[in-house]
Design an enzyme around this catalytic site. Structure first.
Site: not given
Ligand code: ATR
Length: 269
Positions: A14, A65, A101, A127, A152, A213
């Site tokens: 972090s 969170k 955020d 997500g 989702r 980032y």
């Molecule tokens: P965070 O809390 O950091 O947002 P997360 O809840 O796991 O992490 O969400 C990551 C996002 O990236 C989600 O929208 C995820 O899509 P899914 O809901 O289908 O999991 C997306 N994501 C991660 N890897 C992916 C991939 N290889 N292709 C498409 N979307 C991806």
């Protein structure tokens, strides 16, 4: 001395301790900002311990969170609407949940000349980061939301009336759709993940935001810059969410947050 910190798992990467400790120094406030690593099963206990140890507030990061909002005695309207808190303030023996955020996202957009209202915005991903961004986009007529896991996206669309779900397979078309803002909230483009593979067509978005980032310049951001569009990334969102967080526990705003962002950007790129 003011004690504050960030709780997450993992949390060692972090940047928040560097940001806030720098701001304590610049404002000459006697304060210390620490990183607390707590596994999900230890989260509640760790928050209570911090409050008991005299912390005035804790920022909360992945994966806590949602739980942070749950355990709070009171929550701000934004934290409730987003369904997550990234700031817990300890006052009068109570826990207050806040979400800064979405302010970080809003500030990052406005600082680059982007607009938080208009006809259409595009958001990829549903997500943890997406809800705060959708909250900040409520003044758009229509927000087109695409996520690999459609359910989702549907769940988020049920909470924000201006959101329309679009098939993930149609995401390439979204890069050419005329929009005020195009936001990537997925992990795609992050080091260790596939790239997003997005082509920004014509007329496309007026501004592009990528919450990634690491790397500092994703392919998406590079393409947007090449097309002469304003851009913002997750680092600016992080620094701008830290401003109201700092105010909440230090009582005054930081002195030179833009300089902090510029220094971090130079160091990390
Ligand atoms: P965070 O809390 O950091 O947002 P997360 O809840 O796991 O992490 O969400 C990551 C996002 O990236 C989600 O929208 C995820 O899509 P899914 O809901 O289908 O999991 C997306 N994501 C991660 N890897 C992916 C991939 N290889 N292709 C498409 N979307 C991806």
């Amino acid at each position: 001395m003011i004690r504050a910190g960030v709780i997450g798992h993992p949390v060692s990467h972090s940047l928040s301790p560097r940001i806030h400790n720098r701001w304590f120094e610049e404002t000459e406030i006697d304060g210390r900002y620490e990183a607390i690593d707590a596994r999900p099963e230890d989260f509640v206990e760790a928050v209570r311990r911090a409050a008991g140890d005299g912390f005035v507030a804790l920022n909360v990061t992945i994966p806590h969170k949602e739980k942070a909002l749950e355990i709070a005695d009171e929550a701000s309207p934004s934290a409730r609407a987003i369904g997550a808190a990234n700031l817990l303030v300890f006052r009068d023996g109570k826990i207050f949940a806040e979400n800064t955020d979405w302010c970080g996202f809003a500030e990052a957009v406005e600082r680059e000349g982007g607009s938080l209202a208009g006809d259409t915005a595009v958001v990829l991903g549903a997500g943890g980061a997406a809800a705060g961004i959708l909250y900040a986009l409520q003044d758009f007529e229509n927000v087109l939301l695409a996520n690999r896991t459609r359910a989702r996206a549907e769940a988020l669309a049920g909470r924000f009336p201006n959101v329309t779900v679009v098939d993930w397979e149609k995401k390439l078309e979204l890069g050419a759709t005329e929009s005020g803002l195009f936001v990537n909230t997925t992990s795609l483009g992050m080091a260790g993940y596939p790239t997003l593979g997005m082509i920004l067509g014509d007329p496309g978005p007026a501004m592009v935001v990528d919450i990634v980032y690491a790397p500092m310049e994703t392919k998406l951001i590079r393409a947007a810059r090449k097309a002469g569009k304003p851009v913002a990334n997750g680092l600016s969102m992080l620094v701008w969410q830290a401003v109201p967080s700092f105010e909440a526990f230090a009582g005054i705003p930081p002195k030179r947050p833009a300089a902090t962002l510029a220094d971090l950007e130079a160091e990390l790129s």
